[in-house]
Design an enzyme around this catalytic site. Structure first.
Site, short mmCIF file in Angstrom:
data_model
loop_
_atom_site.label_atom_id
_atom_site.label_comp_id
_atom_site.label_asym_id
_atom_site.label_seq_id
_atom_site.Cartn_x
_atom_site.Cartn_y
_atom_site.Cartn_z
N ASN A 9 0.86 -1.18 0.00
CA ASN A 9 0.00 0.00 0.00
C ASN A 9 0.90 1.23 0.00
OD1 ASN A 9 -1.85 2.01 0.44
ND2 ASN A 9 -2.33 1.42 2.55
N TRP A 10 0.96 1.88 -1.15
CA TRP A 10 1.87 3.02 -1.27
C TRP A 10 1.30 4.29 -0.62
CZ3 TRP A 10 3.85 2.71 -7.07
CH2 TRP A 10 4.77 1.68 -7.15
N LYS A 11 0.05 4.24 -0.21
CA LYS A 11 -0.59 5.42 0.40
C LYS A 11 -0.36 6.64 -0.51
CE LYS A 11 0.11 3.29 4.83
NZ LYS A 11 -0.15 3.40 6.24
N HIS A 93 -9.75 1.11 4.51
CA HIS A 93 -8.49 1.22 5.25
C HIS A 93 -8.73 2.12 6.46
CE1 HIS A 93 -4.36 2.29 6.24
NE2 HIS A 93 -3.99 1.22 5.55
N GLU A 95 -7.12 4.47 7.61
CA GLU A 95 -6.91 5.91 7.34
C GLU A 95 -8.13 6.51 6.65
OE1 GLU A 95 -3.11 5.38 5.41
OE2 GLU A 95 -2.32 4.70 7.33
N GLU A 165 -6.07 -5.44 10.07
CA GLU A 165 -4.99 -4.49 10.38
C GLU A 165 -5.26 -3.80 11.71
OE1 GLU A 165 -2.86 -3.13 6.59
OE2 GLU A 165 -4.60 -1.86 6.81
N GLY A 171 2.14 1.48 10.70
CA GLY A 171 3.12 2.56 10.61
C GLY A 171 3.78 2.91 11.94
N SER A 211 2.97 -2.97 10.11
CA SER A 211 4.42 -3.03 10.27
C SER A 211 5.04 -4.36 9.82
CB SER A 211 4.82 -2.71 11.71
OG SER A 211 4.40 -1.39 12.04
N GLY A 232 2.43 -1.39 4.19
CA GLY A 232 2.62 0.02 3.86
C GLY A 232 4.09 0.34 3.66
N GLY A 233 4.71 0.88 4.70
CA GLY A 233 6.09 1.40 4.62
C GLY A 233 7.08 0.51 3.90
C1 PEP Z 1 -1.02 -0.22 5.78
O1 PEP Z 1 -0.88 0.90 5.28
O2 PEP Z 1 -2.03 -0.87 5.50
C2 PEP Z 1 0.02 -0.73 6.68
C3 PEP Z 1 -0.14 -1.91 7.21
O3 PEP Z 1 1.11 0.08 6.88
P1 PEP Z 1 2.52 -0.36 7.58
O4 PEP Z 1 2.94 -1.65 6.93
O5 PEP Z 1 3.44 0.77 7.27
O6 PEP Z 1 2.24 -0.53 9.02
#
Ligand code: PEP
Length: 246
Positions: A9-11, A93, A95, A165, A171, A211, A232-233
């Site tokens: 997920n590049w957000k 999501h 966010e 999640e 994050g 994470s 994500g990251g």
């Molecule tokens: C996400 O954006 O869905 C996520 C799980 O981010 P991260 O891996 O950075 O925690």
């Protein structure tokens, strides 16, 4: 046997040019695995170009609207995504829920519109730190899924991917232990059996997100009810993305 599905997920990161270069570079190194679906959920502005260069990587949108067209400034419809060969969409999501105020009713409308159009929603669910500490995770996640999947048929469930999640792990560098992630993913599967039947529950793909990194993905994927990850990251850097999917 269920396949695995790992989606980055590049957000709201990268320019179109950077995104295209990433996909080209990763495609050149990626060894296709018939038992694993790999994808990237990218910002809307890049989707058209990314689908042109992606071969084995599925390109997902990070959101969509449920109406086909109309006066909905800033939104992207499912037919628009279909026209550029996108057919995976991350929905709900945390966010989107927390920053943009998306409620379960809206998420449900999106999930229903997506499955009706033969798309795959990656439906996110998960609890806040407060709910986690109050030991109410499973009740919270079950309620989210009950509402978000209302009106989705058992047959349509074969198109749905669920991403668990925990918000406190997104994050933050805090990962739910593989045991905690497994316990909730198992609970999600049991809840799907209650909402539908055991056959649907046995087939549904459930990702863990929060994470996930190349260093911890193996332990997470070794859990019996976890079929993949939403990342994500760690999906933003080519080597790290390859470390997740290879
Ligand atoms: C996400 O954006 O869905 C996520 C799980 O981010 P991260 O891996 O950075 O925690």
């Amino acid at each position: 046997m269920r396949k695995q599905i790992i989606v980055g997920n590049w957000k709201m990161f990268k320019t179109n040019e950077q995104g295209v270069q990433f996909i080209k570079n990763v495609e050149a190194k990626l060894k296709a695995n018939p038992n694993m679906i790999v994808g990237v959920a990218a910002p809307t502005v890049m989707l058209s170009d990314l689908t042109k260069v992606a071969k084995n990587i599925k390109i997902a949108a990070q959101n969509c609207y449920f109406e086909k067209e109309g006066a909905f400034t800033g939104e992207t419809s499912i037919p628009m995504l279909q026209a550029i060969n996108v057919n995976y969409v991350v929905i709900g999501h945390s966010e989107r829920r927390d920053i943009f105020g998306e409620c379960d009713q809206m998420i449900n409308s999106k999930v229903k519109a997506l499955v009706a159009a033969n798309f795959t929603p990656i439906l996110c669910c998960g609890e806040s730190l407060e709910i986690y500490e109050a030991k109410k995770t499973m009740a919270h996640v079950a309620e989210q899924l009950t509402q978000d999947l209302a009106g989705v048929t058992a047959e349509q469930m074969s198109q749905v991917v669920i991403a668990y999640e925990p918000i406190w792990a997104i994050g933050t560098g805090k990962v739910a232990t593989p045991e905690i992630a497994q316990e909730i993913c198992q609970g999600i599967r049991q809840h799907i059996a209650k909402l539908y039947n055991q056959a649907v529950a046995n087939e549904v793909l459930i990702q863990y997100g929060g994470s996930v990194k190349p260093e911890n993905i193996k332990d997470i994927l070794s859990q019996p009810d976890i079929d993949g990850a939403l990342v994500g990251g760690a999906s933003l850097i080519e080597d790290s993305y390859l470390g997740l999917v290879q």
